[in-house]
Design an enzyme around this catalytic site. Structure first.
Site, PDB file in Angstrom:
ATOM      1  N   LYS A   1       0.877  -1.172   0.000  1.00 48.57           N
ATOM      2  CA  LYS A   1       0.000   0.000   0.000  1.00 48.57           C
ATOM      3  C   LYS A   1       0.909   1.215   0.000  1.00 48.57           C
ATOM      4  O   LYS A   1       1.427   1.619   1.030  1.00 48.57           O
ATOM      5  CB  LYS A   1      -0.877  -0.029   1.253  1.00 48.57           C
ATOM      6  CG  LYS A   1      -2.225   0.638   1.119  1.00 48.57           C
ATOM      7  CD  LYS A   1      -2.182   2.119   0.802  1.00 48.57           C
ATOM      8  CE  LYS A   1      -2.002   3.016   1.994  1.00 48.57           C
ATOM      9  NZ  LYS A   1      -1.725   4.418   1.646  1.00 48.57           N
TER      10      LYS A   1
ATOM     11  N   GLU B   1       8.640   0.954  11.303  1.00 54.12           N
ATOM     12  CA  GLU B   1       9.713   1.926  11.016  1.00 54.12           C
ATOM     13  C   GLU B   1       9.056   3.281  11.163  1.00 54.12           C
ATOM     14  O   GLU B   1       8.361   3.725  10.243  1.00 54.12           O
ATOM     15  CB  GLU B   1      10.062   1.802   9.542  1.00 54.12           C
ATOM     16  CG  GLU B   1      11.295   1.135   9.145  1.00 54.12           C
ATOM     17  CD  GLU B   1      11.478   1.272   7.630  1.00 54.12           C
ATOM     18  OE1 GLU B   1      10.571   0.909   6.861  1.00 54.12           O
ATOM     19  OE2 GLU B   1      12.539   1.757   7.235  1.00 54.12           O
TER      20      GLU B   1
ATOM     21  N   CYS C   1      14.040  10.289   7.445  1.00 52.08           N
ATOM     22  CA  CYS C   1      13.847   9.829   8.822  1.00 52.08           C
ATOM     23  C   CYS C   1      15.138   9.901   9.620  1.00 52.08           C
ATOM     24  O   CYS C   1      15.116  10.116  10.826  1.00 52.08           O
ATOM     25  CB  CYS C   1      13.322   8.413   8.815  1.00 52.08           C
ATOM     26  SG  CYS C   1      14.382   7.297   7.907  1.00 52.08           S
TER      27      CYS C   1
ATOM     28  N   GLU D   1       9.468  15.593  16.329  1.00 50.21           N
ATOM     29  CA  GLU D   1      10.088  15.468  15.004  1.00 50.21           C
ATOM     30  C   GLU D   1       9.610  16.607  14.093  1.00 50.21           C
ATOM     31  O   GLU D   1       8.431  16.957  14.096  1.00 50.21           O
ATOM     32  CB  GLU D   1       9.678  14.125  14.389  1.00 50.21           C
ATOM     33  CG  GLU D   1      10.285  13.913  13.013  1.00 50.21           C
ATOM     34  CD  GLU D   1       9.882  12.578  12.391  1.00 50.21           C
ATOM     35  OE1 GLU D   1       8.798  12.061  12.687  1.00 50.21           O
ATOM     36  OE2 GLU D   1      10.683  12.061  11.592  1.00 50.21           O
TER      37      GLU D   1
HETATM   38  P1  NAD Z   1       1.786   8.552   7.802  1.00 48.68           P
HETATM   39  O1  NAD Z   1       2.064   7.826   9.055  1.00 48.68           O
HETATM   40  O2  NAD Z   1       0.732   9.596   7.789  1.00 48.68           O
HETATM   41  O3  NAD Z   1       1.441   7.512   6.613  1.00 48.68           O
HETATM   42  C1  NAD Z   1       2.279   6.418   6.316  1.00 48.68           C
HETATM   43  C2  NAD Z   1       1.453   5.349   5.600  1.00 48.68           C
HETATM   44  O4  NAD Z   1       0.425   4.889   6.479  1.00 48.68           O
HETATM   45  C3  NAD Z   1       0.731   5.856   4.340  1.00 48.68           C
HETATM   46  O5  NAD Z   1       0.743   4.852   3.351  1.00 48.68           O
HETATM   47  C4  NAD Z   1      -0.684   6.092   4.837  1.00 48.68           C
HETATM   48  O6  NAD Z   1      -1.646   6.030   3.814  1.00 48.68           O
HETATM   49  C5  NAD Z   1      -0.845   4.946   5.821  1.00 48.68           C
HETATM   50  N1  NAD Z   1      -1.891   5.118   6.832  1.00 48.68           N
HETATM   51  C6  NAD Z   1      -2.435   6.269   7.301  1.00 48.68           C
HETATM   52  N2  NAD Z   1      -3.387   6.001   8.221  1.00 48.68           N
HETATM   53  C7  NAD Z   1      -3.420   4.651   8.351  1.00 48.68           C
HETATM   54  C8  NAD Z   1      -4.171   3.763   9.171  1.00 48.68           C
HETATM   55  N3  NAD Z   1      -5.095   4.201  10.032  1.00 48.68           N
HETATM   56  N4  NAD Z   1      -3.925   2.426   9.061  1.00 48.68           N
HETATM   57  C9  NAD Z   1      -2.989   1.949   8.209  1.00 48.68           C
HETATM   58  N5  NAD Z   1      -2.258   2.755   7.404  1.00 48.68           N
HETATM   59  C10 NAD Z   1      -2.463   4.084   7.477  1.00 48.68           C
HETATM   60  O7  NAD Z   1       3.168   9.104   7.262  1.00 48.68           O
HETATM   61  P2  NAD Z   1       3.765  10.547   7.366  1.00 48.68           P
HETATM   62  O8  NAD Z   1       3.612  11.096   8.745  1.00 48.68           O
HETATM   63  O9  NAD Z   1       3.287  11.395   6.280  1.00 48.68           O
HETATM   64  O10 NAD Z   1       5.300  10.104   7.086  1.00 48.68           O
HETATM   65  C11 NAD Z   1       6.367  10.673   7.674  1.00 48.68           C
HETATM   66  C12 NAD Z   1       6.842   9.853   8.866  1.00 48.68           C
HETATM   67  O11 NAD Z   1       7.441   8.640   8.407  1.00 48.68           O
HETATM   68  C13 NAD Z   1       7.895  10.572   9.686  1.00 48.68           C
HETATM   69  O12 NAD Z   1       7.565  10.450  11.042  1.00 48.68           O
HETATM   70  C14 NAD Z   1       9.179   9.798   9.394  1.00 48.68           C
HETATM   71  O13 NAD Z   1      10.141   9.825  10.431  1.00 48.68           O
HETATM   72  C15 NAD Z   1       8.633   8.422   9.169  1.00 48.68           C
HETATM   73  N6  NAD Z   1       9.606   7.604   8.443  1.00 48.68           N
HETATM   74  C16 NAD Z   1      10.332   6.709   9.156  1.00 48.68           C
HETATM   75  C17 NAD Z   1      11.298   5.943   8.535  1.00 48.68           C
HETATM   76  C18 NAD Z   1      12.152   4.985   9.344  1.00 48.68           C
HETATM   77  O14 NAD Z   1      12.998   4.323   8.760  1.00 48.68           O
HETATM   78  N7  NAD Z   1      11.974   4.887  10.639  1.00 48.68           N
HETATM   79  C19 NAD Z   1      11.522   6.085   7.160  1.00 48.68           C
HETATM   80  C20 NAD Z   1      10.759   7.006   6.453  1.00 48.68           C
HETATM   81  C21 NAD Z   1       9.799   7.777   7.109  1.00 48.68           C
END
Ligand code: NAD
Length: 501
Positions: free
Chosen positions: A190, A266, A300, A398
């Site tokens: 997804k 992650e 991240c 963050e």
């Molecule tokens: P998010 O958490 O809003 O969304 C991530 C994914 O989850 C998307 O595909 C979204 O559609 C899905 N999603 C949203 N609601 C959901 C639900 N209720 N159930 C299941 N899936 C759902 O992502 P964001 O906040 O826009 O992304 C940025 C974050 O990602 C930052 O906090 C960053 O640190 C983190 N990140 C972490 C890593 C790592 O390696 N730890 C890598 C990249 C990004």
């Protein structure tokens, strides 16, 4: 290098299920926006529960006992992955053009990142027939020796849901597909709503590479509908979630309230970078600058808190501001001179602007940036804050955007305690010429990875992942294979009765 096409053709906008392109059951679509122009690029089919169910069923069928995928040689899985990596390599320019269009990431950086994507898939292709169980010296019940053969088998978990975020779509996809497929699993991906185009194109390469139907399914859709349906699905065996800590918690709940599937997370970070005075200050300033502002600060592993020793603090701050003002070229991300594009969307823009306003309100010193750039696109100027206190929101939360936070410290013990006093624990960096000091700090920090005399240290061979609220589980390296494998013990009582009589 061939000329960059700033208007790449959009070839795929449907769901990819069972090696077929399908519309969503309910006919819903969502819009994908070019963050550089704020204009619509395309409408993408938006999956709901029924589409997720269809994808899971296709994956389950592909994983069935006796299926092609379950019976091909492990080395053949590797060959398919190598073929996929070659196709990505062949179409790297187009994939970079699509990614820049969809995410606003600078074309040159995306191109370099696709080289890593190819390496990741090749690395895992190589593992396909090289992971194996053990023979175990298990105790005999009756005290007689050599009566048992005890072995462990490493077996694929089954149907793996992979929920991705948008900041580095192809890199994130490769880090999930490579190990899952090398170990014989089947997947339902997804992608994030903001960055589906390049991932859908990779689906077409999966088809071209010759993967059997149902092994890889790619179902775009909203998080609340498609993402949630995948996390809650009773016939999904594992979810690997990549995104925010907040949504990671919702996924944990969904997993707990459904079938208790295996889970890796992650999630967010606020990574410390510690600069001691016994270092080359210019190298430290440059690394802090590049890792903070790379991908407009939407990475991240970027240094969220830069702790600088008090004896070099003012110098470090001045040089950082000078670099932010001089070396960053904002502009169209396709231009070769541009090294800084827009943020992914309006929501992210608002979030980052609100954190900058909070920083100013709480009394941190804003030294440069902090404003919107231009009149079109989600651009925020590179921003540098100094004199931040540990209690400030910008020191605790963050900021997934182009904001550098510089703090002052006095002693090694103090800085270790402050760096560990965080909700997060993804990665860290340390600059010092004293290897003993560096290794003490590395062993004391509660994080998943420490880089010495550097900060960003991605290597496909090295496991990466967090502790605390940065999640659990690992991507990359051999350790990542374990995320996708069950250990089965098989014990055989050797029947030697006839031999002894
Ligand atoms: P998010 O958490 O809003 O969304 C991530 C994914 O989850 C998307 O595909 C979204 O559609 C899905 N999603 C949203 N609601 C959901 C639900 N209720 N159930 C299941 N899936 C759902 O992502 P964001 O906040 O826009 O992304 C940025 C974050 O990602 C930052 O906090 C960053 O640190 C983190 N990140 C972490 C890593 C790592 O390696 N730890 C890598 C990249 C990004």
């Amino acid at each position: 290098m061939s000329e960059i096409n700033r208007n790449p053709e959009i070839k795929y906008t449907q769901l990819f299920i069972n090696n077929e392109w399908l519309n969503s059951e309910n006919g819903n679509t969502f819009e994908t926006i070019n963050p550089t122009t704020e204009q619509s690029i395309a409408r993408i089919q938006s999956a709901d529960n029924r589409d997720i169910d269809k994808a899971v069923k296709a994956a389950r069928l592909a994983f069935k006992r006796g299926s092609v995928w379950r019976t091909i040689d492990a080395s053949e899985r590797g060959r398919l992955l190598y073929r996929l990596s070659d196709l990505i390599d062949r179409d790297a320019d187009y994939l970079a053009e699509l990614t820049t269009l969809d995410t606003g990431a600078v074309y040159m950086s995306v191109s370099q990142s696709i080289v890593r994507v190819v390496k990741i898939i090749r690395y895992y292709a190589g593992w396909s027939d090289k992971f194996h169980g053990k023979t175990v010296p298990a105790d005999n019940d009756n005290g007689r020796q050599n009566k048992l053969l005890a072995i462990t088998r490493l077996e694929p978990i089954g149907v793996c849901g992979q929920i991705l975020t948008w900041n580095t779509p192809l890199f994130s996809l490769a880090g999930k597909l490579g190990p899952a497929l090398a170990t014989g699993n089947v997947v339902v991906v997804k992608p994030a709503e903001q960055s589906t185009l390049a991932i859908l194109y990779v689906a077409s390469l999966i088809l071209e590479a010759g993967f059997p139907a149902g092994v890889v399914n790619i179902v775009p859709g909203s998080g609340q509908t498609a993402g949630r349906a995948l996390a809650e699905h009773m016939d999904v065996d594992k979810v690997f979630f990549n995104g925010s800590t907040r949504v990671g918690r919702l996924v944990q709940l969904a997993v707990g309230q459904s079938n208790g599937k295996s889970l890796s997370l992650e999630t967010g970070s606020k990574s410390p970078l510690i600069i001691f005075p016994d270092t080359d200050i210019d190298s430290a300033v440059l690394e802090a600058h590049q890792t903070t502002f790379n991908n407009q600060g939407q990475t991240c592993c970027k240094p969220g808190l830069i702790y600088v020793h008090e004896s070099i603090y003012n110098k470090f701050v001045d040089k950082s501001v000078e670099l932010a003002n001089k070396s960053i070229v904002l502009g169209n991300p396709y231009d070769s001179l541009t090294n800084f594009g827009p943020l992914i969307d309006g929501r992210q823009y608002e979030k980052v602007m609100s954190m900058i306003e909070t920083g100013v309100r709480e009394g941190a010193r804003l030294l440069t940036g902090g404003k919107r750039w231009g009149t079109q696109g989600y651009y925020i100027e590179p921003t540098v804050f100094a004199d931040i206190e540990d209690s400030h929101a910008i020191a605790r939360e963050e900021i997934f955007g182009p904001v550098q936070c510089i703090l002052k410290f006095s002693t090694i013990d103090e800085v270790i305690d402050r760096a560990n006093n965080s909700d997060y624990g993804l990665n860290a960096g340390v600059f010092t010429d004293d290897i003993n000091k560096a290794l003490v700090v590395a062993s004391e920090l509660q994080v998943g990875k420490v880089a010495i005399n550097m900060h960003r240290s991605f290597r496909v061979q090295m496991p990466f992942g967090g502790c605390k609220q940065s999640g659990f589980g690992r991507v990359f390296g051999k350790d990542c294979l374990r995320e996708y494998l069950n250990v089965k013990s098989v014990i055989v009582k050797i029947n030697d009765k006839n031999l002894l009589e």
